[in-house]
Design an enzyme around this catalytic site. Structure first.
Site, PDB file in Angstrom:
ATOM      1  N   MET A   1       3.803   6.929  -2.013  1.00 46.28           N
ATOM      2  CA  MET A   1       5.111   7.007  -2.560  1.00 46.28           C
ATOM      3  C   MET A   1       5.228   7.379  -3.983  1.00 46.28           C
ATOM      4  SD  MET A   1       7.521   7.222  -0.319  1.00 46.28           S
ATOM      5  CE  MET A   1       7.206   6.112   0.830  1.00 46.28           C
TER       6      MET A   1
ATOM      7  N   THR B   1       7.887   0.618   3.393  1.00 46.44           N
ATOM      8  CA  THR B   1       8.010   1.828   3.055  1.00 46.44           C
ATOM      9  C   THR B   1       9.576   1.841   2.229  1.00 46.44           C
ATOM     10  OG1 THR B   1       7.145   2.821   4.846  1.00 46.44           O
ATOM     11  CG2 THR B   1       8.841   4.014   4.107  1.00 46.44           C
TER      12      THR B   1
ATOM     13  N   PHE C   1       0.880  -1.381   0.109  1.00 47.29           N
ATOM     14  CA  PHE C   1       0.118   0.166  -0.026  1.00 47.29           C
ATOM     15  C   PHE C   1       0.820   1.332   0.129  1.00 47.29           C
ATOM     16  CE2 PHE C   1       1.117   0.035   4.473  1.00 47.29           C
ATOM     17  CZ  PHE C   1       0.864   1.199   4.818  1.00 47.29           C
ATOM     18  N   LYS C   2       2.206   1.248   0.564  1.00 46.26           N
ATOM     19  CA  LYS C   2       2.854   2.391   0.484  1.00 46.26           C
ATOM     20  C   LYS C   2       3.201   3.126  -0.893  1.00 46.26           C
ATOM     21  CE  LYS C   2       3.803   1.501   4.892  1.00 46.26           C
ATOM     22  NZ  LYS C   2       5.164   1.047   5.523  1.00 46.26           N
ATOM     23  N   ASP C   3       2.978   2.066  -1.973  1.00 45.22           N
ATOM     24  CA  ASP C   3       3.167   2.659  -3.315  1.00 45.22           C
ATOM     25  C   ASP C   3       1.872   3.590  -3.524  1.00 45.22           C
ATOM     26  OD1 ASP C   3       5.225   0.878  -4.196  1.00 45.22           O
ATOM     27  OD2 ASP C   3       3.809  -0.590  -4.591  1.00 45.22           O
TER      28      ASP C   3
END
Length: 476
Positions: A122, A150, A117-119
């Protein structure tokens, strides 16, 4: 829109300044001076925009409420560049899938380049950084800390970007083999991996210490991609709106979200969405055995743990005992009193805890702000992964399993969908999936053999000065 610090002593700042700065100069975290309000009528308009124009258009509408120092045409272009079906796999970008006949849903946030989910934030952050640095003619050295996802999301978003170097710290030996391989196999010259002999909280403390060394930070142009950076948290607000629009058909109907949580950034974005007026009934914090946040929402006591009491678990991205973003929520809980917030977190630095159990405002955490919580263990994860696969043919990762387990324990509200935020794809935690199901998860073709690739990583002790020396040596 201006931004202020949770500790009340930093000057107000504009978005692009805090984008590059990360932590406020007084040691606090930036928040907007107010949360823009979304009326029911405007919510209906945003629903139409999402359905007809897509996720990028919705992102622009939300972000433009907070960003007025980037021209609208440029901000829209940045959103369109970021959120494409080619990068995220579907037009919806974050599609929902239902688990069985109950009103329980999973919001798929892990279809991006690094399968986590960090994409979602980011990829946008990388484009924002590159845009603003080019506009200023400057360079930036990004210092980050990761407990698993992350780091790879930041590195994949920043690799090859002009004017950017990344120095990413991670706890040595505490990520899954797949997570380590994603980061350490990158050979780009602007990417530097630093494995710290300690736990994630040691990495996070190093990032904060460097950020608080104002002379070093200025000399080497240090910025951050951790969720202490408001821009990253802001990007995450968007998928709460997208999830709501997919789970409901009309404005006014409520939803709830269960969020696997370690550093409190993901669920803090839900708090922001709720404060804006998104009809969220409950925000459920799901922890693993490192249950600092669950303990607070049950008791009012925030008690951080030392490295020796931070457990290594099968949902390692949540092996965190000092939740950085929690300060943002406490600031709101205390009526945006910067002095009181500073006192509490300076107390944490000295005593490792604070106690709001006797404070009348603690009840607001569940009543006015809608928070609830729960905890999951390794045995719970295995059982949930197995049950979800056998009953619904849906394979979930270990962190999402923590969320599903805790979500099922919440009292059901008639007609209120419960959306669990997916954390990562199962392949990132292959060993536990095999333990639960007796078979490995599917692996995207582009990641075949990634664990055998050559690795670039430097191992350092949990020492701020040695990390600073490494940065200085590689910025020449």
């Amino acid at each position: 829109m201006h931004y202020l610090s949770t500790r009340g002593a930093a000057p107000r700042a504009k978005f692009c300044d805090i984008l590059l700065a990360g932590l406020a100069p007084d040691g606090g975290l930036y928040l907007p001076e107010h949360y823009p309000q979304i009326s029911r009528e405007r919510l209906g308009q945003l629903r139409t925009i999402y359905r007809t124009e897509g996720y990028a258009a919705l992102a622009f509408e939300i972000l433009s409420l907070y960003i007025d120092d980037i021209p609208a045409v440029d901000l829209r272009a940045l959103c369109e560049k970021t959120y494409t079906p080619e990068v995220f796999g579907t037009r919806e970008i974050v599609p929902l899938r239902r688990l069985g006949e109950d009103d329980l849903w999973i919001e798929e946030l892990s279809n991006g380049p690094t399968l986590a989910f960090k994409d979602m934030a980011m990829q946008l952050l990388g484009n924002l950084f590159e845009y603003e640095l080019a506009r200023r003619g400057e360079e930036l050295n990004i210092l980050g800390a990761t407990s698993g996802d992350t780091g790879s999301a930041a590195e994949y978003a920043m690799k090859g970007k002009q004017g950017i170097r990344v120095f990413m710290t991670s706890p040595h030996g505490r990520m899954s083999p797949f997570q380590q391989a994603q980061m350490f196999s990158l050979q780009d010259e602007n990417i530097h991996n630093i494995a710290i002999c300690g736990v994630f909280d040691d990495c996070q403390d190093i990032v904060k210490a460097v950020s608080n060394d104002h002379a070093f930070k200025a000399r080497y142009r240090i910025g951050t991609v951790n969720s202490i950076n408001w821009a990253r948290l802001l990007a995450q607000v968007v998928y709460y709106f997208a999830g709501y629009f997919q789970a409901t058909t009309q404005e006014g109907r409520k939803v709830s979200f269960t969020v696997p949580s370690g550093n409190f950034g993901n669920v803090c974005a839900g708090h922001v969405a709720r404060q804006m007026g998104l009809p969220i009934e409950r925000l459920v914090v799901a922890t693993n055995e490192n249950d600092v946040l669950d303990e607070f929402f049950r008791t009012g006591i925030y008690q951080v743990r030392g490295a020796e009491h931070t457990y290594e678990t099968s949902s390692p991205s949540m092996d965190i005992s000092k939740a950085s973003n929690f300060e943002r929520f406490i600031f709101d809980l205390l009526g945006r009193d910067g002095q009181a917030t500073r006192a509490l977190f300076e107390g944490v630095a000295q005593d490792g805890r604070f106690d709001l159990s006797g404070d009348a405002r603690f009840a607001d955490a569940s009543t006015r702000f809608g928070f609830a919580s729960g905890k999951s263990t390794h045995a719970d994860r295995l059982a949930t992964i197995k049950d979800t696969w056998e009953r619904f043919g849906s394979m979930i990762d270990t962190h999402t399993a923590d969320g599903v387990k805790v979500a099922r324990e919440q009292p059901a509200s008639a007609g209120v969908p419960m959306i669990v935020l997916e954390t990562a794809l199962p392949i990132k935690f292959e060993a536990t999936i095999i333990e639960a199901l007796g078979r490995p998860p599917e692996r995207p073709a582009r990641f075949e053999g990634i664990e055998q690739l050559p690795k670039r990583v430097t191992v350092l002790p949990a020492d701020v000065e040695q990390v600073k020396a490494y940065i200085a040596a590689h910025c020449a």
